[in-house]
Motif scaffolding. Sequence first.
Motif, mmCIF file in Angstrom:
data_model
loop_
_atom_site.group_PDB
_atom_site.id
_atom_site.type_symbol
_atom_site.label_atom_id
_atom_site.label_comp_id
_atom_site.label_asym_id
_atom_site.label_seq_id
_atom_site.Cartn_x
_atom_site.Cartn_y
_atom_site.Cartn_z
ATOM 1 N N THR A 1 5.442 16.820 3.199
ATOM 2 C CA THR A 1 6.239 15.912 2.375
ATOM 3 C C THR A 1 6.097 14.506 2.937
ATOM 4 O O THR A 1 5.628 14.318 4.069
ATOM 5 C CB THR A 1 7.726 16.322 2.355
ATOM 6 O OG1 THR A 1 8.170 16.540 3.711
ATOM 7 C CG2 THR A 1 7.946 17.582 1.534
ATOM 8 N N ALA A 2 6.492 13.520 2.145
ATOM 9 C CA ALA A 2 6.341 12.138 2.584
ATOM 10 C C ALA A 2 7.479 11.277 2.059
ATOM 11 O O ALA A 2 7.888 11.401 0.893
ATOM 12 C CB ALA A 2 5.002 11.563 2.131
ATOM 13 N N THR A 3 7.981 10.421 2.930
ATOM 14 C CA THR A 3 8.945 9.385 2.572
ATOM 15 C C THR A 3 8.309 8.043 2.943
ATOM 16 O O THR A 3 7.142 7.989 3.341
ATOM 17 C CB THR A 3 10.271 9.583 3.335
ATOM 18 O OG1 THR A 3 9.976 9.788 4.739
ATOM 19 C CG2 THR A 3 11.027 10.791 2.816
ATOM 20 N N PHE A 4 9.077 6.962 2.824
ATOM 21 C CA PHE A 4 8.528 5.659 3.205
ATOM 22 C C PHE A 4 9.554 4.833 3.959
ATOM 23 O O PHE A 4 10.761 5.061 3.883
ATOM 24 C CB PHE A 4 8.022 4.888 1.981
ATOM 25 C CG PHE A 4 9.073 4.574 0.946
ATOM 26 C CD1 PHE A 4 9.868 3.453 1.057
ATOM 27 C CD2 PHE A 4 9.239 5.395 -0.170
ATOM 28 C CE1 PHE A 4 10.822 3.144 0.086
ATOM 29 C CE2 PHE A 4 10.177 5.111 -1.135
ATOM 30 C CZ PHE A 4 10.978 3.982 -1.012
ATOM 31 N N TYR A 5 9.038 3.847 4.709
ATOM 32 C CA TYR A 5 9.907 2.929 5.465
ATOM 33 C C TYR A 5 9.170 1.619 5.676
ATOM 34 O O TYR A 5 7.990 1.496 5.348
ATOM 35 C CB TYR A 5 10.311 3.547 6.807
ATOM 36 C CG TYR A 5 9.267 3.475 7.912
ATOM 37 C CD1 TYR A 5 9.504 2.746 9.068
ATOM 38 C CD2 TYR A 5 8.039 4.142 7.814
ATOM 39 C CE1 TYR A 5 8.561 2.690 10.096
ATOM 40 C CE2 TYR A 5 7.100 4.092 8.828
ATOM 41 C CZ TYR A 5 7.366 3.358 9.971
ATOM 42 O OH TYR A 5 6.434 3.297 10.979
ATOM 43 N N GLY A 6 9.885 0.632 6.196
ATOM 44 C CA GLY A 6 9.235 -0.599 6.629
ATOM 45 C C GLY A 6 9.229 -1.746 5.655
ATOM 46 O O GLY A 6 8.762 -2.838 5.989
ATOM 47 N N GLY A 7 9.721 -1.539 4.421
ATOM 48 C CA GLY A 7 9.767 -2.625 3.453
ATOM 49 C C GLY A 7 8.477 -2.798 2.687
ATOM 50 O O GLY A 7 7.431 -2.239 3.027
ATOM 51 N N ALA A 8 8.557 -3.596 1.619
ATOM 52 C CA ALA A 8 7.425 -3.767 0.713
ATOM 53 C C ALA A 8 6.212 -4.398 1.389
ATOM 54 O O ALA A 8 5.080 -4.214 0.933
ATOM 55 C CB ALA A 8 7.844 -4.617 -0.484
ATOM 56 N N GLY B 1 3.016 7.510 -4.834
ATOM 57 C CA GLY B 1 4.325 7.955 -5.283
ATOM 58 C C GLY B 1 5.078 6.914 -6.078
ATOM 59 O O GLY B 1 4.822 5.704 -5.963
ATOM 60 N N VAL B 2 6.018 7.373 -6.898
ATOM 61 C CA VAL B 2 6.881 6.496 -7.695
ATOM 62 C C VAL B 2 8.127 6.173 -6.869
ATOM 63 O O VAL B 2 8.792 7.080 -6.353
ATOM 64 C CB VAL B 2 7.279 7.181 -9.016
ATOM 65 C CG1 VAL B 2 8.219 6.303 -9.829
ATOM 66 C CG2 VAL B 2 6.029 7.528 -9.819
ATOM 67 N N TYR B 3 8.417 4.889 -6.762
ATOM 68 C CA TYR B 3 9.451 4.399 -5.839
ATOM 69 C C TYR B 3 10.759 5.175 -5.958
ATOM 70 O O TYR B 3 11.381 5.543 -4.958
ATOM 71 C CB TYR B 3 9.682 2.911 -6.101
ATOM 72 C CG TYR B 3 10.723 2.279 -5.192
ATOM 73 C CD1 TYR B 3 10.368 1.784 -3.945
ATOM 74 C CD2 TYR B 3 12.060 2.180 -5.590
ATOM 75 C CE1 TYR B 3 11.307 1.208 -3.109
ATOM 76 C CE2 TYR B 3 13.014 1.607 -4.763
ATOM 77 C CZ TYR B 3 12.631 1.121 -3.530
ATOM 78 O OH TYR B 3 13.561 0.556 -2.707
ATOM 79 N N ARG B 4 11.214 5.440 -7.172
ATOM 80 C CA ARG B 4 12.521 6.079 -7.367
ATOM 81 C C ARG B 4 12.579 7.493 -6.804
ATOM 82 O O ARG B 4 13.642 8.037 -6.571
ATOM 83 C CB ARG B 4 12.885 6.102 -8.860
ATOM 84 C CG ARG B 4 13.247 4.748 -9.432
ATOM 85 C CD ARG B 4 13.892 4.855 -10.803
ATOM 86 N NE ARG B 4 13.044 5.572 -11.756
ATOM 87 C CZ ARG B 4 13.400 6.695 -12.353
ATOM 88 N NH1 ARG B 4 14.563 7.268 -12.083
ATOM 89 N NH2 ARG B 4 12.579 7.285 -13.234
ATOM 90 N N GLY B 5 11.420 8.109 -6.590
ATOM 91 C CA GLY B 5 11.396 9.471 -6.085
ATOM 92 C C GLY B 5 11.930 9.592 -4.662
ATOM 93 O O GLY B 5 12.564 10.582 -4.313
ATOM 94 N N GLY B 6 11.613 8.599 -3.815
ATOM 95 C CA GLY B 6 12.117 8.591 -2.448
ATOM 96 C C GLY B 6 11.379 9.532 -1.510
ATOM 97 O O GLY B 6 10.931 9.138 -0.440
ATOM 98 N N ILE B 7 11.254 10.785 -1.893
ATOM 99 C CA ILE B 7 10.502 11.767 -1.127
ATOM 100 C C ILE B 7 9.626 12.556 -2.091
ATOM 101 O O ILE B 7 10.066 12.891 -3.198
ATOM 102 C CB ILE B 7 11.422 12.708 -0.328
ATOM 103 C CG1 ILE B 7 10.587 13.732 0.475
ATOM 104 C CG2 ILE B 7 12.436 13.413 -1.225
ATOM 105 C CD1 ILE B 7 11.401 14.543 1.470
ATOM 106 N N ILE B 8 8.387 12.798 -1.686
ATOM 107 C CA ILE B 8 7.441 13.482 -2.563
ATOM 108 C C ILE B 8 6.727 14.609 -1.801
ATOM 109 O O ILE B 8 6.534 14.515 -0.583
ATOM 110 C CB ILE B 8 6.381 12.521 -3.130
ATOM 111 C CG1 ILE B 8 5.678 11.750 -2.006
ATOM 112 C CG2 ILE B 8 7.000 11.570 -4.150
ATOM 113 C CD1 ILE B 8 4.536 10.861 -2.461
ATOM 114 N N PRO B 9 6.332 15.657 -2.500
ATOM 115 C CA PRO B 9 5.472 16.666 -1.889
ATOM 116 C C PRO B 9 4.049 16.123 -1.833
ATOM 117 O O PRO B 9 3.588 15.471 -2.779
ATOM 118 C CB PRO B 9 5.577 17.850 -2.847
ATOM 119 C CG PRO B 9 5.852 17.218 -4.171
ATOM 120 C CD PRO B 9 6.679 15.990 -3.900
#
Length: 260
Positions: A36-43, A144-152
Amino acid sequence: MAPAPAQVIAVVLLTAGYTALAAGSPPAPIVWQRATATFYGGADASGTMGGACGYGNLYDEGYGTRSAALSTVLFNDGASCGQCYKIACDRKIDPRWCKPGVTVTITATNFCPPNNALPNDNGGWCNTPRPHFDMAQPAWEKIGVYRGGIIPVMYQRVPCVKKGGLRFKINGHDYFNLVLVTNVATAGSIKSMDVMSSDSKDWVPMSRNWGANWHSLAYLSGKQLSFRITNTDGQTLVFDKIVPSGWKFGQTFASKVQFN
């Protein structure tokens, strides 16, 4: 001790036989693994600077915005620092938040710590034994689509592509030499590192201190230095006299030698 001529011939014949066998074999299938994957660190990924691999400013070191922090099982106590992964959003599991037909390749530059106060499947994304990528936001948004937040996601290790040779930044102080190794191609990660000074003919093993930083407790200040590095694919390169005599702590030395 050099092998006897007969031994050399035997090795050559065995190698030739292996090469012929390999040439006639079909290529190994590409294996994708799930995570799975999330994101951090800003645009702009400015919040990803620093990190547990020790690379510091990722822009200056050439890693840019294509980076990720790895969960415990992937990070492997820093042994995975510098490795490259191709990642795709897994539309078969959840197509809502996946951008179709695209992949992104990232470099491991940080550690995503576990949060054992939260369940593994609800906030504790980096808990053991989950494989998880906390990606720099620009890299994550490629797939990924931003609103998803976490994706497989599906992922695989891939060779790292770098321009130029390995770079060595020396920090620390007398009797504690901390060498940060960056810009490592192919495997991306380092298995072992040795140092030899100008007043010695012996290679001295260095130890992984943290992330991509290796240390020696010998007195090396100002001496001409050579490094020997073995990557996690088993390839070894020697960087002969890469650090000139009279060097100072805080300096970086770039080589023209690279893994391939």
